[in-house]
Write a protein that holds these residues in place. Structure first.
Motif, short mmCIF file in Angstrom:
data_model
loop_
_atom_site.label_atom_id
_atom_site.label_comp_id
_atom_site.label_asym_id
_atom_site.label_seq_id
_atom_site.Cartn_x
_atom_site.Cartn_y
_atom_site.Cartn_z
N ARG A 46 0.82 -1.05 -0.04
CA ARG A 46 0.02 0.25 0.05
C ARG A 46 0.93 1.29 0.00
O ARG A 46 0.69 2.21 -0.79
CB ARG A 46 -1.06 0.08 1.22
N TYR A 47 1.90 1.28 0.75
CA TYR A 47 2.80 2.50 1.00
C TYR A 47 4.27 2.09 0.47
O TYR A 47 4.65 0.94 0.69
CB TYR A 47 2.84 3.11 2.28
N ASN A 48 5.06 3.07 -0.01
CA ASN A 48 6.31 2.46 -0.25
C ASN A 48 7.14 3.05 0.90
O ASN A 48 6.58 3.27 2.17
CB ASN A 48 7.08 3.33 -1.41
N ARG A 49 8.45 2.48 0.97
CA ARG A 49 9.10 2.66 2.50
C ARG A 49 9.25 4.07 3.03
O ARG A 49 8.97 4.23 4.15
CB ARG A 49 10.75 2.10 2.03
N ALA A 50 9.26 5.16 2.00
CA ALA A 50 9.39 6.42 2.70
C ALA A 50 8.09 7.03 3.16
O ALA A 50 8.02 7.42 4.25
CB ALA A 50 9.62 7.44 1.48
N GLU A 51 6.96 6.45 2.59
CA GLU A 51 5.59 6.77 3.10
C GLU A 51 5.20 5.90 4.33
O GLU A 51 4.85 6.39 5.26
CB GLU A 51 4.62 6.44 2.07
N MET A 52 5.87 4.79 4.50
CA MET A 52 5.56 4.13 5.57
C MET A 52 6.38 4.51 6.75
O MET A 52 5.77 4.71 7.68
CB MET A 52 5.88 2.49 5.38
N LYS A 53 7.52 5.09 6.51
CA LYS A 53 8.27 5.82 7.65
C LYS A 53 7.52 6.82 8.11
O LYS A 53 7.61 7.21 9.24
CB LYS A 53 9.74 6.13 7.05
#
Length: 64
Positions: A46-53
């Motif tokens: 659903r989210y890339n790593r930057a968005e998840m962070k």
């Protein structure tokens, strides 16, 4: 599970080694001359790593 057409699912978080496990299964079925299909789903996040962070930081700030 069907004995004639078994399905093996390997799941886990990103970086947990699921791709390595899949590659091991590929080697096993190739060695045993078994016809198999593989479906890889690593790209369905659903989210890339930057968005998840960023979402994690926001949740921590809110106390969630």
């Amino acid at each position: 599970m069907s004995a004639k057409h078994p399905i093996i699912a390997v799941t886990g978080s990103s970086g947990a080694g699921t791709t390595s496990v899949m590659r091991t299964f590929e080697q096993i079925v190739r060695r045993d001359n078994i016809s198999a299909g593989f479906i890889e789903g690593d790209s369905f996040h659903r989210y890339n790593r930057a968005e998840m962070k960023q979402r994690l930081a926001s949740a921590i700030e809110r106390g969630d």
